[in-house]
Write a protein that holds these residues in place. Structure first.
Motif, short mmCIF file in Angstrom:
data_model
loop_
_atom_site.label_atom_id
_atom_site.label_comp_id
_atom_site.label_asym_id
_atom_site.label_seq_id
_atom_site.Cartn_x
_atom_site.Cartn_y
_atom_site.Cartn_z
N ASP A 1 0.80 -1.22 0.00
CA ASP A 1 0.00 0.00 0.00
C ASP A 1 0.83 1.27 0.00
O ASP A 1 0.28 2.37 0.02
N ARG A 2 2.15 1.17 0.02
CA ARG A 2 2.98 2.37 0.03
C ARG A 2 2.82 3.14 -1.29
O ARG A 2 2.66 2.53 -2.35
N PRO A 3 2.90 4.47 -1.25
CA PRO A 3 2.94 5.23 -2.50
C PRO A 3 4.23 4.90 -3.26
O PRO A 3 5.28 4.69 -2.66
N VAL A 4 4.13 4.86 -4.58
CA VAL A 4 5.23 4.41 -5.43
C VAL A 4 5.90 5.60 -6.09
O VAL A 4 5.24 6.54 -6.57
N SER B 1 11.24 4.55 4.69
CA SER B 1 10.31 5.66 4.45
C SER B 1 8.95 5.12 4.07
O SER B 1 8.74 3.91 3.93
N ARG B 2 8.00 6.02 3.84
CA ARG B 2 6.66 5.59 3.44
C ARG B 2 6.60 5.22 1.97
O ARG B 2 5.59 4.69 1.50
N TRP B 3 7.68 5.47 1.22
CA TRP B 3 7.69 5.26 -0.22
C TRP B 3 8.12 3.84 -0.58
O TRP B 3 9.01 3.27 0.06
N HIS B 4 7.51 3.32 -1.66
CA HIS B 4 8.06 2.13 -2.32
C HIS B 4 8.78 2.63 -3.57
O HIS B 4 8.16 3.27 -4.44
N ASN C 1 11.71 -1.88 0.94
CA ASN C 1 10.83 -0.99 0.18
C ASN C 1 11.49 -0.41 -1.08
O ASN C 1 10.99 0.53 -1.67
N GLN D 1 3.00 7.61 -7.82
CA GLN D 1 2.57 8.96 -7.46
C GLN D 1 3.50 10.00 -8.05
O GLN D 1 3.06 11.08 -8.43
N ARG E 1 15.29 12.58 -1.71
CA ARG E 1 14.11 12.23 -0.91
C ARG E 1 13.39 13.50 -0.44
O ARG E 1 12.15 13.56 -0.44
N ASP F 1 9.48 14.27 -1.18
CA ASP F 1 8.51 14.53 -0.11
C ASP F 1 7.83 15.88 -0.30
O ASP F 1 6.61 16.02 -0.09
#
Length: 420
Positions: A225-228, A254-257, A277, A294, A352, A356
């Motif tokens: 489900d991570r944002p790509v 991080s929250r990113w893939h 990730n 994204q 990064r 972000d």
């Protein structure tokens, strides 16, 4: 049925944008002969063309060494001329007995394209997968200025070689006259809204936009489900394993893939163990990833930029070679479609931070969505095929009162359109 000869350069960025046009022409029952290298012959075949293979003069060379050659600065231009001659010889040997109805050539082999059209007295169509050139803006001059490499016509060795070639072929034009010539039909594979000085281009330039599909197709799906975010630095000048390593470390946890495509000059194994990730591939369909992504991080190659806009993805652009990418990065920045970062110095943490920041920028996303509309309504492969076939038949669909934007008929003064 029309017969079409298609010429293009030896790199992926020259080839992939043209394949949907080939498929559209052959789908309609027309015959396409595609001059290409052994590497891309299977792609031409799958698109429906008859591959005509030639031996590239540049594909096995290290681009960094070529551009750093310690001589009068003519080496890259002389290699470019030799590449055109390789195309020219192979096509003449195969097609002199039965010339095509129309010669379609991408910017890279424009010398071969013009000479073949003149040899057979056939109409020609020039394709620009990047920016077009006219009196108000010169893509080639922009690239030369950014790179610091002398222009070819300022170098006596290149001028002499080109003049000798034109004389041997019975072409009466001077090197400048030949180099600066504008075809009666030029297909530009970007939307007019993305073109520098787009409103100044006359009716000889048709902005068909990129020839892309609506879907990324099969081949990749997000693992969770991570944002790509897609990270790609191109196929020709991307020997930067250290940047990919920094990128992997910076996005770890991080929250990113992160999906990195590293091309042919970096082995994914060189990067060492990657965080859960982060994934790295030598090659992967960008469309397949962008359909789910994204954001996109790119070196600024036109193919990736247009794909990102087609899918409505903002970009962080890191141009690490001026000959194509610096003007592209500048245009993305000018239009507010993303962020432009300098390649040197750059580390993963800076990248990064830019990703972000961009992810939360609603204004950029709105501008990207408007450019996405321009990309998707420009016409793509269908419109390009219409124009090519009209040229082959000696007519133009633009004379029939359609939706294409017309500009004043005043012919601009010639400006270099060379693509070495």
């Amino acid at each position: 049925m029309s017969t079409v000869l298609l010429l293009h350069g030896p790199h992926a960025g020259n080839v992939y944008p043209l394949l949907p046009l080939v498929a559209e022409l052959t789908r309609r029952g027309h015959r396409v002969t595609q001059a290409t290298t052994a590497e891309f012959a299977p792609l031409a075949d799958r698109a429906g063309a008859a591959p005509l293979q030639y031996e590239s003069a540049v594909m096995n060379l290290d681009p960094a060494e070529v551009f750093a050659a310690d001589d009068d600065g003519a080496t890259p231009h002389m290699l470019y001329l030799e590449e055109n001659l390789q195309v020219l010889r192979a096509v003449e040997a195969a097609c002199d007995g039965s010339p095509p109805d129309v010669v379609v050539y991408e910017d890279f082999p424009f010398i071969a394209g013009q000479l073949l059209a003149a040899r057979w007295n056939r109409p020609a169509v020039r394709i620009s997968v990047g920016f077009a050139t006219n009196h108000a803006y010169s893509y080639y001059a922009d690239m030369v200025a950014d790179s610091g490499i002398p222009g070819p016509l300022t170098l006596q060795r290149f001028r002499t070689a080109l003049a000798d070639l034109l004389a041997a072929r019975g072409v009466g034009a001077s090197p400048e006259g030949f180099w600066y010539r504008v075809e009666d039909l030029n297909l530009v594979f970007i939307p007019r809204a993305f073109q520098f000085a787009g409103g100044t281009f006359d009716e000889r330039f048709v902005f068909v936009g990129p020839a892309l599909t609506e879907s990324g197709g099969d081949g990749w799906a997000p693992p969770g489900d991570r944002p790509v975010v897609l990270v790609s630095l191109g196929t020709s000048f991307n020997d930067h394993p250290e940047l990919f390593r920094d990128c992997a470390r910076a996005f770890a946890g991080s929250r990113w893939h992160v999906v990195m495509t590293v091309g042919s000059r970096v082995d994914p194994a060189e990067l060492g163990p990657l965080p859960p990730n982060v994934e790295a591939h030598g090659w992967l369909s960008h469309a397949a990833v962008l359909e789910h992504a994204q954001l996109c991080v790119t070196h600024g190659g036109m193919g990736t930029v247009m794909q990102a806009l087609h899918f409505g993805r903002p970009m962080v652009v890191i141009p690490h070679h001026a000959f194509e990418c610096v003007p592209m990065a500048r245009r993305v920045d000018e239009l507010g479609l993303g962020r432009h970062l300098e390649a040197q110095p750059l580390d993963g943490a800076a990248l990064r931070a830019a990703v972000d920041e961009l992810a939360g920028d609603a204004g950029t996303l709105a501008r990207v969505r408007e450019m996405q509309r321009c990309v998707r309504t420009a016409g793509g492969a269908v419109r390009a095929a219409d124009e090519v076939l009209a040229r082959a038949g000696g007519a133009s669909p633009r004379a029939n009162g359609d939706h294409r934007r017309r500009t004043p008929a005043k012919r601009p003064r010639p400006v270099s359109q060379g693509s070495s």
